[in-house]
Design a protein around this motif. Structure first.
Motif, PDB file in Angstrom:
ATOM      1  N   LYS A  30       0.820  -1.218   0.000  1.00  0.00           N
ATOM      2  CA  LYS A  30       0.000   0.000   0.000  1.00  0.00           C
ATOM      3  C   LYS A  30       0.850   1.263   0.000  1.00  0.00           C
ATOM      4  N   ALA A  31       1.995   1.212   0.664  1.00  0.00           N
ATOM      5  CA  ALA A  31       2.875   2.382   0.762  1.00  0.00           C
ATOM      6  C   ALA A  31       3.755   2.556  -0.475  1.00  0.00           C
ATOM      7  N   GLY A  32       3.802   1.558  -1.350  1.00  0.00           N
ATOM      8  CA  GLY A  32       4.712   1.630  -2.499  1.00  0.00           C
ATOM      9  C   GLY A  32       6.160   1.644  -2.052  1.00  0.00           C
ATOM     10  N   ALA A  33       6.474   0.822  -1.061  1.00  0.00           N
ATOM     11  CA  ALA A  33       7.794   0.817  -0.440  1.00  0.00           C
ATOM     12  C   ALA A  33       8.885   0.307  -1.378  1.00  0.00           C
ATOM     13  N   ILE A  34      10.088   0.715  -1.060  1.00  0.00           N
ATOM     14  CA  ILE A  34      11.291   0.197  -1.714  1.00  0.00           C
ATOM     15  C   ILE A  34      12.042  -0.576  -0.638  1.00  0.00           C
ATOM     16  N   THR A  76      18.183  -2.694  -4.159  1.00  0.00           N
ATOM     17  CA  THR A  76      16.866  -2.172  -3.814  1.00  0.00           C
ATOM     18  C   THR A  76      15.877  -2.560  -4.905  1.00  0.00           C
ATOM     19  N   ARG A  77      14.646  -2.791  -4.493  1.00  0.00           N
ATOM     20  CA  ARG A  77      13.564  -3.119  -5.422  1.00  0.00           C
ATOM     21  C   ARG A  77      12.281  -2.478  -4.914  1.00  0.00           C
ATOM     22  N   LYS A  78      11.413  -2.080  -5.845  1.00  0.00           N
ATOM     23  CA  LYS A  78      10.113  -1.531  -5.488  1.00  0.00           C
ATOM     24  C   LYS A  78       9.121  -2.673  -5.289  1.00  0.00           C
ATOM     25  N   VAL A  79       8.353  -2.588  -4.218  1.00  0.00           N
ATOM     26  CA  VAL A  79       7.353  -3.605  -3.886  1.00  0.00           C
ATOM     27  C   VAL A  79       6.136  -3.404  -4.784  1.00  0.00           C
ATOM     28  N   THR A  80       5.663  -4.499  -5.409  1.00  0.00           N
ATOM     29  CA  THR A  80       4.515  -4.421  -6.310  1.00  0.00           C
ATOM     30  C   THR A  80       3.329  -5.266  -5.853  1.00  0.00           C
ATOM     31  N   GLY A  81       3.541  -6.193  -4.938  1.00  0.00           N
ATOM     32  CA  GLY A  81       2.463  -7.051  -4.474  1.00  0.00           C
ATOM     33  C   GLY A  81       2.938  -7.912  -3.323  1.00  0.00           C
ATOM     34  N   CYS A  82       2.032  -8.751  -2.812  1.00  0.00           N
ATOM     35  CA  CYS A  82       2.447  -9.668  -1.754  1.00  0.00           C
ATOM     36  C   CYS A  82       1.897 -11.067  -2.047  1.00  0.00           C
ATOM     37  N   PHE A  83       2.496 -12.051  -1.414  1.00  0.00           N
ATOM     38  CA  PHE A  83       2.119 -13.442  -1.658  1.00  0.00           C
ATOM     39  C   PHE A  83       2.325 -14.252  -0.386  1.00  0.00           C
ATOM     40  N   ALA A  93      23.349   4.000   1.754  1.00  0.00           N
ATOM     41  CA  ALA A  93      23.201   5.031   0.722  1.00  0.00           C
ATOM     42  C   ALA A  93      22.261   4.553  -0.383  1.00  0.00           C
ATOM     43  N   ARG A  94      22.382   3.292  -0.769  1.00  0.00           N
ATOM     44  CA  ARG A  94      21.471   2.728  -1.777  1.00  0.00           C
ATOM     45  C   ARG A  94      20.025   2.809  -1.313  1.00  0.00           C
ATOM     46  N   LEU A  95      19.789   2.450  -0.058  1.00  0.00           N
ATOM     47  CA  LEU A  95      18.432   2.470   0.470  1.00  0.00           C
ATOM     48  C   LEU A  95      17.885   3.898   0.554  1.00  0.00           C
ATOM     49  N   LYS A  96      18.688   4.819   1.030  1.00  0.00           N
ATOM     50  CA  LYS A  96      18.241   6.209   1.181  1.00  0.00           C
ATOM     51  C   LYS A  96      17.974   6.883  -0.157  1.00  0.00           C
ATOM     52  N   MET A  97      18.784   6.551  -1.162  1.00  0.00           N
ATOM     53  CA  MET A  97      18.665   7.206  -2.470  1.00  0.00           C
ATOM     54  C   MET A  97      17.750   6.447  -3.429  1.00  0.00           C
TER      55      MET A  97
END
Length: 125
Positions: free
Chosen positions: A13-17, A34-41, A110-114
């Motif tokens: 729901k938050a469109g988290a990375i 890092t990856r963008k979350v698109t769904g859950c299972f 740094a990867r996570l923050k950016m």
């Protein structure tokens, strides 16, 4: 049991990375991506079930999702949380010096923050 179902739904729901370890280099350095979350299972194992998240781009092994307990950090807008990263770096880099461990940790943070910032390319002439 539905371990982590609610947490995974919140990430979607938050469109988290998220930040996860995606293998190691030839020199034994952990590779954090890092990856963008698109769904859950959900994954059923015996009588228990465990939940994870699907991501926008596959990992090195071709998987397009990860179970919740392997997520090492989360970026949601201005809120960045590295929940398991410090422990993971300590475990995976025991043979490295403390300075090297600190550089690996700093690079992963740094990867996570950016991760949610657009990349800007500059051309030099």
């Amino acid at each position: 049991m539905r371990k982590y179902k609610e947490q995974c739904e919140v990430l979607v729901k938050a469109g988290a990375i998220i930040l996860v370890r995606d293998g190691f280099t030839g020199g034994g350095i952990p590779v954090y991506v890092t990856r963008k979350v698109t769904g859950c299972f959900g994954v059923k194992r015996g009588r228990d079930s465990e939940w994870g998240v699907a991501v926008d781009s596959p990992f090195e092994d071709g998987a397009d999702g990860v179970v919740y307990n392997l997520i090492l950090g989360v970026n949601v807008g201005d809120k960045v949380e590295a929940k398991g990263l410090h422990c993971d770096v300590e475990i995976c880099t025991r043979c490295f010096s403390s300075e090297e461990r600190e550089m690996i940790l700093s690079d992963a943070m740094a990867r996570l923050k950016m991760a949610d910032k657009p990349l800007h390319a500059h051309q030099y002439r």
